[in-house]
Write a protein that holds these residues in place. Structure first.
Motif, short mmCIF file in Angstrom:
data_model
loop_
_atom_site.label_atom_id
_atom_site.label_comp_id
_atom_site.label_asym_id
_atom_site.label_seq_id
_atom_site.Cartn_x
_atom_site.Cartn_y
_atom_site.Cartn_z
N GLN A 572 3.69 5.80 -0.28
CA GLN A 572 2.32 5.33 0.25
C GLN A 572 1.77 4.61 1.19
OE1 GLN A 572 -0.74 5.31 -3.02
NE2 GLN A 572 -1.79 5.92 -1.89
N LEU A 573 1.11 5.06 2.36
CA LEU A 573 1.37 3.72 3.27
C LEU A 573 -0.25 2.68 2.89
CD1 LEU A 573 1.88 2.86 6.30
CD2 LEU A 573 -0.03 4.07 7.24
N GLY A 574 0.40 1.65 2.81
CA GLY A 574 -1.02 0.30 2.28
C GLY A 574 -1.46 0.65 3.74
N CYS A 575 -3.51 0.18 2.86
CA CYS A 575 -4.28 0.62 3.92
C CYS A 575 -5.76 -0.59 3.32
CB CYS A 575 -4.45 1.79 3.82
SG CYS A 575 -6.13 2.31 4.91
N SER A 576 -6.04 -0.87 4.27
CA SER A 576 -7.09 -2.03 4.06
C SER A 576 -8.35 -1.14 4.55
CB SER A 576 -6.72 -2.93 3.45
OG SER A 576 -5.90 -3.55 3.03
N TRP A 577 -9.83 -1.45 4.96
CA TRP A 577 -10.32 -0.94 5.00
C TRP A 577 -11.86 -1.01 4.60
CZ3 TRP A 577 -8.98 2.08 1.63
CH2 TRP A 577 -9.26 2.14 0.07
N VAL A 578 -13.16 -1.64 6.25
CA VAL A 578 -14.35 -2.67 5.29
C VAL A 578 -14.84 -1.49 6.00
CG1 VAL A 578 -15.58 -4.81 6.63
CG2 VAL A 578 -13.18 -4.87 6.25
N THR A 579 -16.55 -1.18 5.19
CA THR A 579 -17.01 -0.36 5.58
C THR A 579 -18.11 -1.35 6.62
OG1 THR A 579 -16.73 1.16 3.99
CG2 THR A 579 -18.80 1.26 5.00
N LEU A 580 -18.49 -0.98 7.51
CA LEU A 580 -19.65 -2.14 8.40
C LEU A 580 -21.17 -0.94 8.88
CD1 LEU A 580 -20.93 -4.81 9.51
CD2 LEU A 580 -19.04 -4.12 11.39
N ARG A 581 -21.76 -1.13 8.52
CA ARG A 581 -23.31 0.10 9.22
C ARG A 581 -22.61 1.17 9.22
NH1 ARG A 581 -23.12 -5.51 11.85
NH2 ARG A 581 -22.45 -4.34 14.11
N GLY A 582 -21.69 1.76 7.78
CA GLY A 582 -21.80 2.96 7.85
C GLY A 582 -21.11 3.79 8.35
N VAL A 583 -19.97 2.71 8.74
CA VAL A 583 -18.78 3.07 9.76
C VAL A 583 -17.59 2.57 8.49
CG1 VAL A 583 -17.43 3.02 11.52
CG2 VAL A 583 -19.73 3.41 12.23
N ARG A 584 -16.97 3.59 8.65
CA ARG A 584 -15.65 2.55 7.71
C ARG A 584 -14.14 2.24 8.90
NH1 ARG A 584 -12.18 5.13 2.33
NH2 ARG A 584 -10.70 4.89 3.18
N LYS A 662 -8.76 -1.74 -0.51
CA LYS A 662 -7.60 -1.76 -0.49
C LYS A 662 -6.83 -0.55 -1.45
CE LYS A 662 -2.59 -4.46 0.07
NZ LYS A 662 -2.32 -3.44 1.31
N ASN A 663 -6.23 0.25 -0.87
CA ASN A 663 -5.57 1.52 -1.74
C ASN A 663 -4.51 0.90 -2.68
OD1 ASN A 663 -3.43 1.01 0.83
ND2 ASN A 663 -3.02 3.33 0.55
N LEU A 664 -4.01 0.00 -1.90
CA LEU A 664 -2.09 -0.86 -2.93
C LEU A 664 -3.11 -1.91 -3.48
CD1 LEU A 664 0.25 0.56 -0.66
CD2 LEU A 664 -0.37 1.65 -2.81
N ARG A 665 -1.87 -2.21 -4.73
CA ARG A 665 -1.91 -3.78 -5.12
C ARG A 665 -2.28 -4.31 -4.68
NH1 ARG A 665 0.89 -7.54 -7.64
NH2 ARG A 665 -0.36 -8.01 -10.00
N ALA A 666 -3.25 -5.56 -4.30
CA ALA A 666 -2.84 -6.75 -3.37
C ALA A 666 -1.88 -7.40 -3.04
CB ALA A 666 -4.21 -7.78 -3.67
N CYS A 667 -1.20 -7.55 -2.57
CA CYS A 667 0.02 -8.65 -1.95
C CYS A 667 -0.02 -9.59 -2.26
CB CYS A 667 0.56 -8.46 -0.31
SG CYS A 667 1.03 -9.98 0.60
#
Length: 707
Positions: A572-584, A662-667
């Motif tokens: 599974q690819l590690g991925c992080s995201w921020v939701t800003l004004r309704g946009v991911r 983040k979808n995985l455990r934090a580094c």
């Protein structure tokens, strides 16, 4: 005038020729008959209309004044007044009036018994039933329903079989009682013994079987009902559509929809709602929309069904559009509408939108509603605002067990161990019985806060004293607590002695802690157990490979990667995201595809220089590749969570909180770096990984470096 006087004078009214002696005996003037007759006949229609009008509009005192003005009201008028009192929960007034009645017929007795039952007074209802001079089948059925209403199924059953005469309504009542109390087989047997059945009989069976999880049997009964030529009611169709929705019986549901059209039920609001729910459950949102668009609806229930349907199909943006359309069409949302809309906000992690909907709920007087409040707790917890979640919990008027569980589980995810213990103590003081979810939240809080002894106490309590058997999730939590505290062998022993069969999740809890404590032996045994249960479990391969990499066993790392490739297992690819004004905005390691990549990398380079000034040294053990040291440092610098943090810094106002998912455990290295970044920029940075929330402030993390 006493009761006997009234009876005699009425007898005289019926036989006026025999009245002279009776009038003399009772010392009544001879014109009494004329006066009574005139008053009764000339004023009854007028008084009856006024009485009915007042009762209809719940003006009970005015209705009683009208009744008092009638010289000799009949039984029917008394019964109307008694019904009015009973329907408006003025049971004492109803009983007093009933006792004053000069003559009572069967209808008045039945009304009084039913009023007592509706008012929650089973004892008085039973007393009246026992004293009743001439019971009919309605009297018996009312009392059977009363006992069923109070959960006294055995008493109702005994009374039912004592009934001298049973009509179809009595049989239906007992069948409904059996189904409601979960005694499905008795209901089926009683249904088969019925001398005659009507549409209510069949509908009760279909609905009851579906309610008790025997959905397929419910649909079999429906097919039999159609085979016997029983005419369907709108209620029957609604029940059938619910059963079809629960088992996703698309073909039968579509056939039932055709029956709806043939029977002319298309615009029935309950049918429309059931059709929407059916198509939504069957992942047929286009058909659900067609049903909705067949008529311009002003009914909030139908709008809510469409809104909920979109949410169930993870089309949360569409769900929120429906909610917005409701407001624009002046359809006032109810508690279910708000719950569904807030759940969609949770699914999108759209905190700003959720706050807007929260404000609307407050304006409409639903800010303290328990269902809205529970959804708000989940929303704020999921979006990282634990303080807002606690405030939403505090604002709930009458909390239920879901309220307590939501805030306990939410606080546990944020590592608020002491708060969880405080909440649990309040829950017990408020006499709310904790369930399996409550204890899962408690054990999870102990795990995230390192409270080993507390966890042992709770786990022992669940094992010994709780009426519900200990569940798999409790073992997972306890293994996690032990493993994080370094008790790996004890955790392994607990898994081997579990009362239920362990699954891969239990072993993964042990395996994930092995790297923290550098125990390769336990890790290999745990990984083997996982792969025996689930041969294609990518998490087991990756975790074991990472443990080998941390130990510098690169040949073993290569062996694991070859095995994964041969088995066709993709990490599974590690991925992080921020939701800003309704946009991911999503990021992966070393990602340069974002439109703001140049600014993001400039910010990271600036942060890199500042981190060095604060004494930060990269932990290369988290660079899980056999490459040169410089490459390892560069790989760590551009991990997805750092890219997301940098994006937040360049796109949000100074001083505002940045929330990263983040979808995985934090580094571990990123964890150390973000602590310092929060201090450098003077902001709170919240990071949610696969296990918990981390709140970084002023060089510290809420987890205390224990996660």
């Amino acid at each position: 005038m006493n009761r006997s006087t009234v009876k005699i004078s009425r007898a005289f009214i019926q036989k006026p020729k025999q009245s002279n002696t009776l009038f003399q005996y009772l010392n009544l003037p001879s014109e009494s008959f004329t006066t009574i007759s005139c008053n009764a006949n000339s004023h009854s229609p007028k008084y009856k209309f006024l009485l009915s009008d007042h009762l209809k509009n719940r003006r009970l005192d005015e209705a009683r004044e009208v009744l008092n003005k009638i010289p000799y009201p009949g039984v029917h008028l008394y019964t109307m007044m008694i019904d009015g009192y009973a329907l408006n929960h003025r049971l004492d007034d109803a009983i007093q009036l009933f006792e004053k009645m000069p003559v009572r017929d069967t209808v008045s007795w039945n009304s009084m018994i039913k009023g007592c039952l509706n008012g929650g007074d089973l004892i008085t209802a039973k007393k009246l039933f026992d004293e009743m001079p001439g019971r009919n089948v309605v009297s018996w059925t009312t009392m059977v329903n009363g006992y069923l209403q109070f959960g006294k199924i055995q008493v109702a059953e005994r009374l039912f079989f004592e009934m001298p005469v049973k009509d179809v309504a009595a049989w239906n009542s007992m069948i409904y009682g059996y189904l409601k109390s979960g005694r499905v087989d008795e209901a089926v047997n009683l249904f088969r013994k019925m001398p005659s059945r009507n549409v209510i009989s069949w509908t009760s069976m279909i609905d009851g079987l579906d309610y008790n999880g025997r959905n397929d049997e419910a649909l079999i009964f429906y097919k039999k009902m159609v085979g016997f030529g029983v005419k369907l009611s709108s209620n029957t169709v609604s029940c059938v559509l619910r059963a079809c929705a629960n088992v996703m019986a698309l073909h039968l549901g579509v056939q039932t929809h055709c029956q709806v059209v043939k029977l002319g039920f298309s615009f029935d609001e309950f049918i429309c709602t059931s059709l929407l729910t059916f198509y939504a459950n069957c992942k047929q949102m286009e058909n659900a929309c067609k049903v909705f668009n067949e008529k311009l609806h002003g009914n909030v229930v139908i709008w809510t069904a469409l809104l909920t349907g979109y949410g169930l199909n993870h089309k949360h943006e569409s769900a929120l559009m429906v909610f917005g359309d409701m407001i624009r069409m002046a359809v006032l949302p109810n508690q279910s509408s708000f719950t569904s809309a807030l759940n969609s906000c949770s699914g999108l992690e759209a905190l700003d939108k959720g706050k807007e909907i929260h404000a609307v709920s407050v304006k409409l007087g639903l800010g303290s509603d328990v269902f809205v409040g529970n959804s708000l707790i989940v929303l704020y917890t999921v979006c990282g605002s634990i303080n807002d979640a606690v405030a939403a919990f505090s604002n709930i008027g009458e909390k239920n067990v879901v309220s307590w569980n939501s805030i306990i589980v939410g606080s546990a995810k944020h590592g608020q161990g002491k708060l969880v213990l405080t909440l649990f103590s309040r829950m017990i003081r408020d006499e709310v019985d904790p369930d399996e979810i409550s204890f899962t939240g408690l054990l999870s809080a102990c795990s995230h806060s390192g409270m080993l002894q507390k966890a042992r106490c709770f786990f022992e309590y669940i094992s010994r004293y709780k009426s519900t058997a200990i569940k798999l999730q409790h073992y997972v939590c306890m293994v996690d607590v032990l493993s994080r505290c370094g008790k790996l062998e004890e955790a392994e022993e607990l898994i081997k002695n579990m009362k239920v069969k362990p699954n891969s999740i239990v072993w993964l809890a042990l395996l994930s802690a092995c790297r923290m404590h550098s125990n390769l032996g336990v890790a290999e045994r745990a990984a083997k157990s996982i792969l025996d249960l689930e041969p294609n479990c990518s998490a087991a391969y990756v975790l074991l490979s990472n443990i080998y990499a941390s130990a510098g066993k690169w040949s073993d790392v290569s062996r694991m990667r070859v095995r994964m490739k041969q088995a066709g297992i993709v990490k599974q690819l590690g991925c992080s995201w921020v939701t800003l004004r309704g946009v991911r905005h999503e990021f992966v390691c070393a990602d340069r595809s974002h439109p703001l990549s140049e600014k993001i990398y400039q910010k990271l380079d600036w942060l890199g220089g500042k981190l060095k000034e604060f004494g930060y040294v990269p932990d290369e053990s988290f660079a899980l590749h056999d490459v040169e040291d410089e490459q390892k440092k560069e790989m760590l610098l551009y991990h997805s969570e750092r890219l997301a943090v940098a994006f937040g810094l360049v796109t949000t106002a100074e001083g505002s909180t940045i929330t990263v998912m983040k979808n995985l455990r934090a580094c571990g290295d990123c964890h150390s770096a973000i602590k310092l970044i929060a201090k450098i920029v003077g902001r709170e940075i919240i990071v949610r990984d696969s296990t918990r929330f981390h709140h970084f402030r002023n060089g510290m993390c809420s987890c205390g470096d224990y996660w």
